[in-house]
Design an enzyme around this catalytic site. Sequence first.
Site, mmCIF file in Angstrom:
data_model
loop_
_atom_site.group_PDB
_atom_site.id
_atom_site.type_symbol
_atom_site.label_atom_id
_atom_site.label_comp_id
_atom_site.label_asym_id
_atom_site.label_seq_id
_atom_site.Cartn_x
_atom_site.Cartn_y
_atom_site.Cartn_z
ATOM 1 N N GLU A 1 16.156 -22.701 28.693
ATOM 2 C CA GLU A 1 16.848 -23.670 27.825
ATOM 3 C C GLU A 1 16.328 -23.684 26.380
ATOM 4 O O GLU A 1 16.064 -24.734 25.804
ATOM 5 C CB GLU A 1 16.735 -25.075 28.449
ATOM 6 N N ASN B 1 17.092 -18.234 31.050
ATOM 7 C CA ASN B 1 17.825 -19.177 31.895
ATOM 8 C C ASN B 1 18.304 -20.373 31.079
ATOM 9 O O ASN B 1 17.526 -20.953 30.305
ATOM 10 C CB ASN B 1 16.894 -19.661 33.020
ATOM 11 N N HIS C 1 25.068 -26.410 36.275
ATOM 12 C CA HIS C 1 25.042 -27.849 36.598
ATOM 13 C C HIS C 1 26.376 -28.427 36.124
ATOM 14 O O HIS C 1 26.586 -28.601 34.927
ATOM 15 C CB HIS C 1 23.888 -28.564 35.874
ATOM 16 N N GLU D 1 21.254 -22.559 39.305
ATOM 17 C CA GLU D 1 20.939 -23.967 39.598
ATOM 18 C C GLU D 1 22.197 -24.796 39.919
ATOM 19 O O GLU D 1 22.305 -25.942 39.563
ATOM 20 C CB GLU D 1 20.221 -24.618 38.398
ATOM 21 N N ASP E 1 24.888 -27.270 41.027
ATOM 22 C CA ASP E 1 25.196 -28.482 41.775
ATOM 23 C C ASP E 1 26.456 -29.073 41.160
ATOM 24 O O ASP E 1 26.833 -28.739 40.036
ATOM 25 C CB ASP E 1 24.036 -29.491 41.830
#
Length: 373
Positions: free
Chosen positions: A177, A217, A253, A283, A285
Amino acid sequence: MESVNLEVLQRFIRLPGILLILGIAACSLTGIQTPIAKPALTVQPAQAPTLRSLAQSRRFYIGTTVNVNALRDEAAYSATLAREFNMVTPEVSMKFSETEPQRGIFTFAQADYIVAFAQAHQMQVRGHNLVWYTDLPAWLTNGKFTRAELITMLRDHIITEVKRYRGQVNIWDVVNEAMGDGTLRDSIWLRGIGPEYIDMAFQWAREANPQARLFYNDYGGEGLGRKSDAIYALVKGMLQRGVPLDGVGLQMHISLNSYPNQKDVLANMQRLAALGLEVQITEMDVKTQDDARPMQAKLAAQAQLYGEMLQTCLSVTACTAFVMWGFTDAHSWIPAFTGRPDYPLIFDALYRPKPAYFALVQALSQSTRVGVK
Ligand code: G3I
């Protein structure tokens, strides 16, 4: 709701097939959830496919982040993890504040526990993460350091952690990030060292483990757009400078009303692959809290998103892994972060598979992919 794969469902409800079919028929006719009685006789179903077995037969990785306390304390958690996944990412155990809580003093017990579990269950580990703008220890954020001191501290941190797990952790989220909405995000590293901290971090990780695959990432750049273009330009520039970068992690996300267009995700994956990079969904969700529909409709929409993103990854050879940020609603970061309940993952809090689980089974079953070893 996804067409339920009876064979798979049988694994979760130890019922002979005929009883199960009658049970489901009864539910659909009456529309009520007939409580399923404990079976008088248990018929062991043929070994139904799991996400892991389906992925492995396609030389693909399906993974999840791991909460080390749940892994240690909850049998259902560790059993489901070992059965369904062949890749794990420590949720916090390998982060700066967890591994170097005092300058030069390293604490790896939690990370070691996860790595040992992964080794015992033939799982790949994604090391996460070496350099981030947050979750940093107080000695670092409260200190006053020269550029040279920051370089020394960051190098020592990366070399120590990556060397420790050589041969056990061969994928690292080296920088996490670093991108804001189109320009580099402010951080102690950018302010104290300059933008070259990113290249340096990858060079130190390569020095510490020549065999590791090194990833950048990030979130919010999964499809196409300003941030995605900025990440693409960042990694293209790194490659042009000879920085040892192997892949990009697309965190994914998302929520039921905010997610990237599947075609854009495909196009972004393809353009990163065209640079010679690996891509992984790292990641995923799917938040449900901001959607007012009835839960059944939300679960169906959630399943659609999980299935589509996995299908998209499976359709791109360079997309080598699909990792979720947890697998049971009992252990998601989202409720604590938002202060509201949420049901973002593929198993419910009692480890029962949700429609999203069956959507992933379907996507893997339908994939003709034969991955590279
Ligand atoms: O372990 C301590 C516990 O002892 C203490 O009582 C408790 C209350 O302060 O905190 C616990 O540590 C928390 C840790 O999660 C373990 O639960 C930290 O405060 C909390 O900040 C930490 O949050 C994690 C966050 O990253 C920051 O590291 C989340 O669980 C984790 O899901 C989240 O994951 C990030 C990825 O690394 C990067 N991408 C976004 C993603 C979601 O934010």
